[in-house]
Write a protein that holds these residues in place. Structure first.
Motif, PDB file in Angstrom:
ATOM      1  N   GLY A  14       0.821  -1.218   0.000  1.00 44.38           N
ATOM      2  CA  GLY A  14       0.000   0.000   0.000  1.00 44.38           C
ATOM      3  C   GLY A  14       0.845   1.252   0.000  1.00 44.38           C
ATOM      4  N   THR A  21      -0.244   3.513   5.883  1.00 43.34           N
ATOM      5  CA  THR A  21      -0.173   2.062   5.694  1.00 43.34           C
ATOM      6  C   THR A  21       1.120   1.449   6.252  1.00 43.34           C
ATOM      7  N   PRO A  25      -3.273  -1.615   7.686  1.00 41.24           N
ATOM      8  CA  PRO A  25      -3.411  -2.209   6.355  1.00 41.24           C
ATOM      9  C   PRO A  25      -4.304  -1.355   5.452  1.00 41.24           C
ATOM     10  N   LYS A  26      -3.936  -1.251   4.182  1.00 42.90           N
ATOM     11  CA  LYS A  26      -4.765  -0.493   3.239  1.00 42.90           C
ATOM     12  C   LYS A  26      -6.212  -0.988   3.274  1.00 42.90           C
ATOM     13  N   LYS A  60      -0.548  -6.999   9.266  1.00 35.33           N
ATOM     14  CA  LYS A  60      -1.947  -6.995   8.805  1.00 35.33           C
ATOM     15  C   LYS A  60      -2.888  -7.662   9.808  1.00 35.33           C
ATOM     16  N   ASP A 117      -9.420  -3.315  -2.501  1.00 36.15           N
ATOM     17  CA  ASP A 117      -9.264  -1.900  -2.850  1.00 36.15           C
ATOM     18  C   ASP A 117     -10.022  -1.532  -4.122  1.00 36.15           C
TER      19      ASP A 117
END
Ligand code: UTP
Length: 269
Positions: A14, A21, A25-26, A60, A117
């Motif tokens: 990310g 990020t 986490p993105k 993450k 995303d």
């Protein structure tokens, strides 16, 4: 055909969202009150998916914590407990490599892949619509993009079109504008044959030095075929700041209280 399993590749760095990020986490970036990955799981649940496989990495773990709560304690999604699994990607070697990491958990059946995303707002589950049209050929969600943007996407070279289906004779990852064969771009929804794992295992790095899923799809066209599905709805590239902001504004504009904030902001300008 019934698709039971989905893979969420969430192992990317990310970098376009650094510094946030570095620690978040993105996929946990929020659209108002829900993280991006929540919307992707919701879309998968509405497609009838039963097993959720996350390809994750160092840093993450908030994704696991989030779904511990949403699946086990809150039972928010109303699907059976114990259907979540996590596998690690040791290094971010690309989307194709992330998918390969899920090989043993997917086993030998067609499966879905979703990039959280790529946020899709639609009255229907995009993945559900794809599963209804899946006939054994590898399937990708596609949309038409501006020609100037083709080099951000995998681009399909069209053999023929039939309603919402686009049959591919070839596919090219991030082609230069002048070389792109069409403006049919792949977005992050896939239904794949398990044969793709054998192809990914022997694939050399492609664009950006990464193992590219698109390259595996290209190799499989003669044996398996490749079909694009032109989905209904709005897609936001939430891997970019502009896309995330546009998605937040779109969701906010559908809520009367939040819409007031947008109106006040516009008045102040
Ligand atoms: P992106 O190409 O957006 O890469 O990945 P990224 O690292 O997430 O973000 P930028 O470009 O550095 O800002 C598309 C999807 O593939 C996953 C990402 O998590 C995202 O869902 N991915 C990518 C992996 O799981 N592993 C990888 O090695 C690369």
């Amino acid at each position: 055909m019934k698709i039971r399993k989905v893979v969420f590749p969430v192992g990317g760095l990310g970098t376009r969202f650094f510094p946030i990020t570095r620690a978040i986490p993105k996929e946990m970036l929020g659209i108002i009150d829900k993280p991006l990955i929540h919307y992707a799981v919701e879309e998968a649940v509405h497609a009838g998916i039963e097993e959720f496989i996350f390809v994750t990495r160092h840093g993450k773990s908030s994704i696991e914590d989030y779904f511990d709560y949403m699946f086990s304690h809150a039972n928010y999604f109303d699907v059976k407990i114990g259907s979540m699994c996590y596998v690690r990607q040791d290094e971010p070697k690309g989307l194709g490599h992330a998918v390969l990491c899920a090989k043993n958990l997917v086993n030998n059946e067609p499966f879905a892949v979703m990039s959280a995303d790529d946020f899709i707002l639609s009255t229907k589950s995009c993945l559900g619509e794809m599963a209804s049209n899946y006939d054994g050929a590898n399937m990708v969600a596609t949309m038409s993009v501006d020609r100037k943007d083709v080099s951000k996407y995998g681009i399909i070279d069209v053999l023929k079109e039939d309603g919402s289906l686009v049959y591919a004779k070839s596919v090219d990852e991030k082609p230069p504008v002048e070389e792109a064969k069409s403006t049919h771009a792949i977005v992050g929804r896939y239904i794949l044959s398990p044969d793709i794992f054998d192809v990914l295992e022997q694939l050399a790095p492609g664009v950006g030095g990464e193992i590219q899923l698109t390259d595996a799809l290209l190799q499989m066209i003669p044996t398996c075929g490749l079909v694009g599905f032109k989905f209904e709805g709005q897609r936001f590239d939430c891997g970019s700041k502009k896309g995330l902001l546009a998605a937040i504004l779109q969701v906010a504009s559908q809520d009367a209280n939040l819409q007031q904030v947008i109106e006040e902001f516009n008045r102040r300008k």
